[in-house]
Design an enzyme around this catalytic site. Sequence first.
Site, mmCIF file in Angstrom:
data_model
loop_
_atom_site.group_PDB
_atom_site.id
_atom_site.type_symbol
_atom_site.label_atom_id
_atom_site.label_comp_id
_atom_site.label_asym_id
_atom_site.label_seq_id
_atom_site.Cartn_x
_atom_site.Cartn_y
_atom_site.Cartn_z
ATOM 1 N N HIS A 1 -6.470 -7.184 0.552
ATOM 2 C CA HIS A 1 -5.523 -6.075 0.418
ATOM 3 C C HIS A 1 -4.485 -6.086 1.529
ATOM 4 O O HIS A 1 -3.292 -5.937 1.266
ATOM 5 C CB HIS A 1 -6.285 -4.748 0.416
ATOM 6 C CG HIS A 1 -5.417 -3.553 0.224
ATOM 7 N ND1 HIS A 1 -4.708 -3.338 -0.940
ATOM 8 C CD2 HIS A 1 -5.111 -2.515 1.046
ATOM 9 C CE1 HIS A 1 -4.019 -2.210 -0.834
ATOM 10 N NE2 HIS A 1 -4.240 -1.694 0.360
ATOM 11 N N ASP B 1 -7.155 -8.969 -4.021
ATOM 12 C CA ASP B 1 -7.170 -7.528 -3.795
ATOM 13 C C ASP B 1 -7.648 -6.828 -5.060
ATOM 14 O O ASP B 1 -6.910 -6.766 -6.050
ATOM 15 C CB ASP B 1 -5.781 -7.028 -3.396
ATOM 16 C CG ASP B 1 -5.769 -5.526 -3.147
ATOM 17 O OD1 ASP B 1 -6.862 -4.947 -2.971
ATOM 18 O OD2 ASP B 1 -4.679 -4.928 -3.128
ATOM 19 N N ASP C 1 0.837 -1.188 0.000
ATOM 20 C CA ASP C 1 0.000 0.000 0.000
ATOM 21 C C ASP C 1 0.885 1.256 0.000
ATOM 22 O O ASP C 1 1.872 1.308 -0.727
ATOM 23 C CB ASP C 1 -0.964 -0.060 1.196
ATOM 24 C CG ASP C 1 -2.078 0.969 1.139
ATOM 25 O OD1 ASP C 1 -3.143 0.641 0.593
ATOM 26 O OD2 ASP C 1 -1.890 2.093 1.654
#
Length: 304
Positions: free
Chosen positions: A278, A249, A124
């Site tokens: 995710h 994801d 991320d």
Amino acid sequence: MHVLRTPDEAFAGITDFPFASHWCEVRDTATGTPLRIHYVDEGPRDAPVVLMMHGEPTWSYLYRHMIGPVAAAGFRVIAPDLIGFGKSDKPAAKSDYSYAAHVGWMRQWVEMLDLKTVTLACQDWGSLVGLRLVAAMPERFSGVVLSNGGLPEGGPAPPAFAIWRAFSKYSPLFPIGRIVNKGTKRGLSAAEIAAYDAPFPDARYKAGARIFPALVPFAGNPAVPDQQKAWRVFEQWDKPFLCAFSDGDPITRTGETRFIGRVPGTAGQPHRTLRGGHFIQEDDPEGFVAAILDVAQQQKEHGG
């Protein structure tokens, strides 16, 4: 710049994060404001470093199932909280945050700790910030393990991300723990959800979490030239670069294709698909640990 600091008692109920807190103070280059960064530092101090960088809207708690096993394998594991998250300081205004500021704050932190022979493990926003650190200081890094992240350089936002970006901007409620829970496949316990909520006692503390999705450099974002400059470094990067994206994801699906082949260091690496959503650190920490050790051990065997 007005800065908030989450009270220590907000974290008192967390029982599954048995790591000592460490602190380092950096300064905002625009205002000179001091900002305190919190980080975990486990394992031998003279060992090669594995730097675990979290993203939005989590904190180093995300890596709680991974820190111990990697340290036990003989590495120094460091997991910071980005400014605006976790136990680190939180500027109160959305305008205090920019992509460049985050890279600058964390670059100061890396330099102050004088981290070397570093394997970056990121996901991320941990990849958006972490990969920029690698590009800015390639001599300090010996390898990269990337999961569910990237280094966008313009272009349209994926539909799932566009929805998330709009939610973060317009939703009157922004329940951090529940947001993280929706990004996992296994489902979090009430205590785990509370641990993700802990850094944010009320809405005043959430400026960073709210603004981060708007800072991702898709088309029209002022950070795009900096991203393109970073990519020029990675197009010459021949140290190990391993992709370990998840199979569930919707935001980063197929993201590994932007790296494998384009980054020379991806050649010959045991890229793999992890099982989960995710926040793969919650769904498949063992798989992510194995990927990290594959890269970190390569550097240990070759003397960094």
